[in-house]
Design a protein around this motif. Structure first.
Motif, PDB file in Angstrom:
ATOM      1  N   SER A  28      10.302  10.494  -3.501  1.00  0.00           N
ATOM      2  CA  SER A  28       8.984  10.502  -2.873  1.00  0.00           C
ATOM      3  C   SER A  28       9.028   9.905  -1.481  1.00  0.00           C
ATOM      4  O   SER A  28       8.070  10.034  -0.718  1.00  0.00           O
ATOM      5  CB  SER A  28       7.976   9.742  -3.743  1.00  0.00           C
ATOM      6  N   HIS A  74       0.819  -1.196   0.000  1.00  0.00           N
ATOM      7  CA  HIS A  74       0.000   0.000   0.000  1.00  0.00           C
ATOM      8  C   HIS A  74       0.858   1.253   0.000  1.00  0.00           C
ATOM      9  O   HIS A  74       0.588   2.219  -0.722  1.00  0.00           O
ATOM     10  CB  HIS A  74      -0.914  -0.016   1.236  1.00  0.00           C
ATOM     11  N   PHE A 100       2.269   1.931  -3.313  1.00  0.00           N
ATOM     12  CA  PHE A 100       1.294   2.546  -4.213  1.00  0.00           C
ATOM     13  C   PHE A 100       1.156   4.032  -3.944  1.00  0.00           C
ATOM     14  O   PHE A 100       1.001   4.842  -4.865  1.00  0.00           O
ATOM     15  CB  PHE A 100      -0.068   1.855  -4.082  1.00  0.00           C
ATOM     16  N   THR A 101       1.180   4.388  -2.678  1.00  0.00           N
ATOM     17  CA  THR A 101       1.131   5.816  -2.369  1.00  0.00           C
ATOM     18  C   THR A 101       2.279   6.545  -3.046  1.00  0.00           C
ATOM     19  O   THR A 101       2.098   7.601  -3.665  1.00  0.00           O
ATOM     20  CB  THR A 101       1.243   6.050  -0.848  1.00  0.00           C
ATOM     21  N   ASN A 102       3.459   5.959  -2.915  1.00  0.00           N
ATOM     22  CA  ASN A 102       4.621   6.569  -3.550  1.00  0.00           C
ATOM     23  C   ASN A 102       4.436   6.720  -5.042  1.00  0.00           C
ATOM     24  O   ASN A 102       4.707   7.770  -5.623  1.00  0.00           O
ATOM     25  CB  ASN A 102       5.861   5.700  -3.297  1.00  0.00           C
ATOM     26  N   VAL A 103       3.993   5.631  -5.666  1.00  0.00           N
ATOM     27  CA  VAL A 103       3.845   5.678  -7.111  1.00  0.00           C
ATOM     28  C   VAL A 103       2.825   6.737  -7.505  1.00  0.00           C
ATOM     29  O   VAL A 103       3.019   7.523  -8.433  1.00  0.00           O
ATOM     30  CB  VAL A 103       3.421   4.298  -7.655  1.00  0.00           C
ATOM     31  N   TYR A 104       1.734   6.746  -6.774  1.00  0.00           N
ATOM     32  CA  TYR A 104       0.679   7.713  -7.033  1.00  0.00           C
ATOM     33  C   TYR A 104       1.225   9.138  -6.956  1.00  0.00           C
ATOM     34  O   TYR A 104       1.065   9.941  -7.879  1.00  0.00           O
ATOM     35  CB  TYR A 104      -0.420   7.465  -5.994  1.00  0.00           C
ATOM     36  N   ALA A 105       1.890   9.423  -5.829  1.00  0.00           N
ATOM     37  CA  ALA A 105       2.426  10.766  -5.642  1.00  0.00           C
ATOM     38  C   ALA A 105       3.448  11.090  -6.731  1.00  0.00           C
ATOM     39  O   ALA A 105       3.448  12.183  -7.310  1.00  0.00           O
ATOM     40  CB  ALA A 105       3.067  10.879  -4.261  1.00  0.00           C
ATOM     41  N   THR A 106       4.315  10.144  -6.994  1.00  0.00           N
ATOM     42  CA  THR A 106       5.352  10.381  -7.992  1.00  0.00           C
ATOM     43  C   THR A 106       4.736  10.706  -9.343  1.00  0.00           C
ATOM     44  O   THR A 106       5.143  11.661 -10.007  1.00  0.00           O
ATOM     45  CB  THR A 106       6.247   9.135  -8.143  1.00  0.00           C
ATOM     46  N   THR A 107       3.777   9.913  -9.753  1.00  0.00           N
ATOM     47  CA  THR A 107       3.235  10.113 -11.083  1.00  0.00           C
ATOM     48  C   THR A 107       2.562  11.473 -11.220  1.00  0.00           C
ATOM     49  O   THR A 107       2.788  12.193 -12.196  1.00  0.00           O
ATOM     50  CB  THR A 107       2.229   9.000 -11.412  1.00  0.00           C
ATOM     51  N   ILE A 108       1.761  11.820 -10.231  1.00  0.00           N
ATOM     52  CA  ILE A 108       1.090  13.117 -10.323  1.00  0.00           C
ATOM     53  C   ILE A 108       2.108  14.246 -10.369  1.00  0.00           C
ATOM     54  O   ILE A 108       2.043  15.133 -11.231  1.00  0.00           O
ATOM     55  CB  ILE A 108       0.126  13.319  -9.147  1.00  0.00           C
TER      56      ILE A 108
END
Lengths: 319, 241, 289
Positions: A242, A55, A58-66
């Motif tokens: 991130s 989880h 995923f937060t990291n990926v989410y933040a990174t992508t945005i």
């Protein structure tokens, strides 16, 4: 005895590789022993908690992508601005002198028109110059200050002006990351655009392209190929950065470490999980980068320039 | 002076040298010609042991050098080499390039080395460029410095690996002049080159190599005017067109 | 009057390593604008408020010294390690190149923040107790942990430097090594007189940049209990609201911190470029990674 030596010499490669493996495994075993030792690996911990870690990733990926996408918008605009052809002050002064001389040598009635021309060109070049310098300044500041400081700066901005959002760690983090990556991407875009810029636009114009078409059909296709490798590297760097969301209170992989602060118990397991996660992601992404590079490469196209931007170690924190 | 017998060399599956045998007497200047890939460069490198032959013998001054116990450094002091891409040390000036070997290998004092280097640079016509860096020199000048550097070690023989192939045409002459003078002075030389003019003027013998073997040997007149083998004839006609 | 003469310009006088008079003027103007116009306008304070500095100076100086200390600790280590690892990477011996590759990939793949936190948590466990007792008996465990964390930052940087040095090694043309062999130079002589001089010259430009990054990375130590600039500034901000000073001073603090880092990294990179120029050998331009 010399038989042994001959044997060794002939099979040196395998010997060599075996020794290398021994060294590596030996070091890892030593570390394992130091940290885990007699305690035994707490597999239960891993089984229990790995969902939390997924989880967090995923937060990291989410933040990174945005942040990456927003940063791309920033980076592209600033990068484009920075390729604006400005005339250096010295040359401007020189052309002013020429203008003066001309006026003295050939006094005509077109005084008013001349004056207007001078004022307009001053404004035009002046604005271009200022805009360009602001862009430069922005990039220099982003690159010259640590990410941590930038995050704290953003955080304090919220505390002072938008207190109601001050606790939104994720939001603040994404904004700070976006601005940060924007600065670095600006450099990438600038280098990419400039590498193709000069001669080719002239050539395209000579054939009959308009400025815009030249940009669209000649410059952009090449520039795009140039910037893809550094941009993907930038994504990897941003992902690593991130982790800083942690200091903003966002639960990431390492917050579990902090929780375990006093209890040195399962530290190795956490260490192992986190390392495995990051290495897996960065190594995979690196392969993706290499594959992309190979696919989009144009032989002879100066990757050199843009590599300078990449070599600026786009690792975030520091840089 | 230099003798090789039945040299064989493989690079992986590629059989580059298939039994080379020849001899170079003291004072002779041998030119080796042949199509690319025939193994000429490899052969040269087998002589000063930059490459180790798989089998066969290399004799320098009667001593077999491709065996255990012989120091490679000793071999290279006997035989100097000049490369196609000059290979000057970019971070050193011309004179430093020449003195490096003198000071570090021969153990000469710095002053003596510099003096000797100056003499050699003058001999190749570059006294004025002693303090220039390689990047500041033309190709022909760089190659001449490379020749001076190799000569500084007082070798018994010199190997030239296509010394003018990487040069712009206007610089080829100056390098060939130095090499011709060297041959006249009696230096034992093995030269791999495509410069037929030089071969005609300075070579005592010419060897034609193809596909790892020596196809024909003879004087310049024999090889160029009356080649015995078909392959030699074909190659020579292409070159001399 | 033809275009050529019309656009004849005198080369503006260069002062230092690419910084012309114009640049200096720009910087001064920008600085003055910032200090007296922009910042007060937005943030309603002046960076020259004596009151502000009265409180902050103490924290600032302590923090700055702390930063320099950590840099002094991590930097030499990172260069030496980076060089050794870079050398090992290009070695033919797998016993060197494989572990070195592993090292480089691990320390580049992990974010420095994670390295720091790991180091602070079990860095001390990695050191045998005997050495701890002998050399570091007087230190608190927490301080040692921070020291190890600083070393971890150095190791992170060394992984990048290893790549830089590796590129430097590989940029030395092979032909020159051959030529050195043909002259009779022995293996260590070749290394010392031909390969290494060129490696260093080639590696210098990207290395300078890496140093700047290292300096910035020391700020991570503020996340654990390190004593450096960011941490100290954060401490000050902790007590600010309670003391009733204008909350806007937060910006003042971070602006000063940001400016400090900026000045340091700017000086380091430009300074190194100056150094490069002085030792420049024509023909040996820096490598691009």
């Amino acid at each position: 005895m010399s038989d042994l030596r001959v044997y060794l010499r002939n099979h040196w490669r395998y010997f060599d590789a075996a020794l290398a493996l021994v060294v590596i495994i030996g070091t890892l075993a030593y570390i394992y022993d130091l940290l885990v030792g007699s305690r035994g690996l707490d597999v239960a911990y891993i089984a229990r908690n790995y969902t939390l870690y997924i989880h967090a990733v995923f937060t990291n990926v989410y933040a990174t992508t945005i942040a990456y996408l927003v940063g791309m918008a920033i980076g592209f605009s600033v990068g484009w601005l920075r390729t604006a052809r400005t005339v250096s002050l010295a040359r401007f002064a020189a052309s002013m002198r020429t203008e003066k001389r001309e006026r003295r040598e050939d006094p005509s009635q077109r005084e008013g028109a001349r004056r207007l021309l001078v004022v307009v060109s001053l404004l035009w070049y002046g604005t271009k110059y200022v805009v360009r310098r602001i862009g430069d300044g922005f990039v220099e500041i982003i690159r010259g200050t640590p990410l941590y400081v930038q995050i704290l700066f953003a955080s304090s901005f919220f505390i002072v002006f938008l207190p109601q959002y001050a606790t939104e760690g994720l939001l603040i983090g994404i904004i700070a990351l976006a601005i940060n990556t924007g600065g670095y991407q600006a450099e990438i875009f600038r280098a990419g655009l400039q590498t193709v810029h000069s001669g080719q636009i002239e050539a395209a114009r000579a054939i009959g392209f308009s400025r815009l078409s030249a940009m669209r059909y000649v410059v952009l296709p090449q520039a795009l190929r140039l910037i893809i490798p550094p941009l993907t590297n930038e994504y990897i760097g941003l992902f690593k950065a991130s982790t800083f969301l942690f200091v903003l209170g966002v639960p990431t992989e390492i917050s579990y470490l902090a929780q375990h602060e006093g209890f040195a118990g399962d530290v190795f397991e956490i260490f192992a999980i986190v390392t495995a996660i990051f290495l897996a992601i960065t190594v995979t992404l690196s392969f993706v980068v290499q594959a992309l590079e190979r696919r989009f490469r144009i032989p002879g196209l100066g990757i050199e320039q843009v590599k300078v931007a990449r070599g600026v170690r786009l690792a975030r924190v520091g840089g | 002076m230099i003798r090789v017998t039945d040299i064989q060399k493989h690079f992986g599956a590629l059989h580059v040298l298939r039994g080379i045998t020849f001899e170079v007497k003291k004072g002779e200047a041998i030119v080796i010609i042949g199509p690319s890939g025939s193994g000429k460069s490899t052969l040269l490198r087998c002589i000063n042991l930059l490459v180790e032959p798989d089998s066969g013998q290399v004799f320098i001054d009667g001593v077999q050098v491709n065996r255990h116990g012989i120091r490679h450094e000793w071999v290279r002091e006997q035989v100097g080499m000049v490369f196609q891409s000059f290979n000057l040390f970019t971070h050193l000036t011309a004179i430093d390039n020449v003195t490096l070997g003198l000071i570090r290998v021969k153990g000469m004092s710095r002053d003596k080395a510099v003096e000797k280097a100056r003499v050699l640079l003058a001999r190749v016509g570059l006294a004025a460029k002693a303090n220039a860096y390689p990047a500041e020199l033309s190709g022909g000048q760089q190659q001449r410095v490379a020749i001076a550097r190799a000569l500084a070690m007082d070798p018994k023989a010199m190997l030239f690996d296509e010394p003018t192939s990487a040069l712009d045409p206007e610089y080829i002459r100056e390098v060939l002049d130095v090499m011709t003078a060297l041959a006249r002075e009696g230096m034992t030389m093995i030269v791999v080159t495509h410069e037929m003019g030089f071969a005609s003027n300075a070579a005592s013998r010419i060897l034609f190599m193809d596909a790892g073997k020596i196809v024909e040997e003879g004087t310049a007149e024999e090889i160029f005017q009356h080649p015995k083998e078909e392959r030699t004839r074909a190659f020579v006609s292409k070159i001399l067109r | 009057m033809d275009t050529a003469t019309a656009f004849q310009l005198r080369e503006p006088p260069k002062l230092v390593a690419g910084i012309t008079l114009i640049h200096l003027v720009e910087m001064v103007v920008a600085g003055l604008l910032m200090a007296f116009v922009i910042l007060p306008a937005i943030f309603d304070f002046s960076l020259l408020s004596a009151q502000f500095w009265g409180i902050y100076t103490r924290f600032y100086v302590t923090g700055l010294f702390g930063t320099f200390f950590y840099v002094a600790l991590a930097l030499p280590l990172s260069v030496v390690l980076g060089f050794l690892m870079g050398w090992a990477r290009v070695s033919r011996l797998r016993i060197f190149s494989w572990p070195a590759s592993l090292y480089v990939n691990v320390f580049r793949g992990l974010p420095p923040l994670i390295l720091v936190i790991f180091a602070s948590l079990f860095g001390t466990s990695l050191i045998p107790q005997a050495i701890l007792d002998r050399f570091f008996a007087g230190f608190r465990r927490g301080d040692i942990a921070v020291g190890i964390a600083a070393i971890a930052i150095g190791m992170h940087s060394s992984a990048y430097q290893a790549e830089i040095f590796r590129a430097g090694f590989q940029s030395v043309p092979k032909g020159q090594v051959e030529a050195a062999q043909a002259l009779g130079l022995r293996s260590w002589q070749r290394m010392r007189h031909v390969i290494l001089p060129q490696t260093f010259r080639l590696s210098l430009p990207p290395l300078g940049n890496e140093v700047a990054v290292l300096i910035k990375d020391t700020s991570i130590l503020a996340a654990i209990s390190g004593i450096e600039l960011v941490a100290k500034s954060r401490d000050l901000l902790g007590i600010l609201p309670a003391s009733g000073f204008p909350i806007v001073w937060i910006f003042a603090v971070w602006t000063v911190v940001a400016l400090t880092y900026f000045v340091i990294t700017y000086t380091v990179t430009r300074g190194l470029r100056l150094l490069e120029r002085r030792f420049h050998t024509p023909g040996l331009e820096g490598i691009s990674l």
